[in-house]
Motif scaffolding. Structure first.
Motif, short mmCIF file in Angstrom:
data_model
loop_
_atom_site.label_atom_id
_atom_site.label_comp_id
_atom_site.label_asym_id
_atom_site.label_seq_id
_atom_site.Cartn_x
_atom_site.Cartn_y
_atom_site.Cartn_z
N LEU A 286 -25.82 -18.25 15.03
CA LEU A 286 -24.64 -18.58 15.83
C LEU A 286 -23.61 -19.32 14.98
N LEU A 287 -24.07 -20.27 14.16
CA LEU A 287 -23.14 -21.01 13.31
C LEU A 287 -22.44 -20.08 12.32
N MET A 288 -23.15 -19.08 11.84
CA MET A 288 -22.53 -18.11 10.94
C MET A 288 -21.49 -17.26 11.68
N GLN A 289 -21.81 -16.85 12.91
CA GLN A 289 -20.86 -16.06 13.69
C GLN A 289 -19.58 -16.84 13.97
N LEU A 290 -19.73 -18.15 14.15
CA LEU A 290 -18.59 -19.01 14.42
C LEU A 290 -17.90 -19.47 13.14
N GLU A 291 -18.44 -19.01 12.00
CA GLU A 291 -17.90 -19.33 10.68
C GLU A 291 -17.92 -20.83 10.38
N VAL A 292 -18.92 -21.51 10.95
CA VAL A 292 -19.13 -22.91 10.63
C VAL A 292 -19.83 -23.01 9.27
N ILE A 293 -20.72 -22.06 9.01
CA ILE A 293 -21.42 -21.97 7.73
C ILE A 293 -21.38 -20.53 7.25
N ALA A 294 -21.65 -20.35 5.97
CA ALA A 294 -21.67 -19.00 5.41
C ALA A 294 -23.08 -18.43 5.36
#
Length: 202
Positions: free
Chosen positions: A63-71
């Motif tokens: 989810l964090l990757m989808q939200l571009e919070v992390i790569a």
């Protein structure tokens, strides 16, 4: 035999903020079957809360990757238990909108304190903090929420659709999703098997 009924705040003006709603076996809305809902707001204007025992298959790092919070998942610097934060279906309203229920050791501009131990933050700040290891010790990501208009929740409680009891920090954050329903009932001293039997003889 004593009939199992909910006697908590239905129409007496008492706020259910910080409480659990536990779906009765006869719940007419199948979306909430065997649900445990943590209520975050309740007033004469309506109520809002989150289902806490319906996990999604999506992982928190994904989810964090989808939200571009992390790569990448390995970019998350939080302790290992943080990487296992559960992403749940919080309810049918605005199912694409994310919220974080968390322990009271974190606060940002958008944080709402629900009770002395549990807060709610609906902003990206907390996701960035969690990814950097500076967020709350305990957290749950919820997508969507459950909402009730003025008087609707009180009517559902009066119709025996829900049981209510005080919320419990460990049930929210530590208990496995599949055990939360029985654990919330146990907090009220109710055996799920007995509750189902009562509903069957209503």
């Amino acid at each position: 035999m004593t009939e199992t009924r909910n006697t908590a705040a239905a129409g007496n003006g008492t706020s259910l903020e910080g409480s659990f709603l536990i779906a009765m076996p006869g719940m007419s809305d199948k979306r909430f079957a065997k649900s445990v809902v943590y209520i975050c707001a309740h007033s004469p204007n309506g109520a809002m809360g989150f289902v806490i025992n319906k996990p999604q298959t999506m992982s928190f790092p994904t989810l964090l990757m989808q939200l571009e919070v992390i790569a990448r998942p390995e970019d998350i610097l939080m302790p290992e238990h943080g990487k296992n934060i559960v992403v749940t279906n919080g309810g049918p309203v605005e199912s694409g909108r994310g919220f974080v229920l968390h322990s009271g050791d974190y606060k940002s501009v958008g944080t709402v304190v629900v009770d002395s131990n549990i807060s709610l933050t609906p902003t990206m700040d907390i996701l960035k903090a969690l990814s950097k290891g500076t967020g709350p010790h305990s957290a749950m990501m919820v997508l969507g929420y459950a909402g009730w208009s003025a008087g609707q929740l009180e009517s559902e409680i009066a119709a025996n659709g829900w049981l209510t009891c005080p919320g419990d920090f460990d049930i929210v954050f530590s208990t496995r999703a599949e055990q939360k329903y029985s654990s919330a009932l146990a907090k009220m001293g109710i055996d799920p098997a007995f509750l189902a039997a009562e509903a069957g003889h209503a």
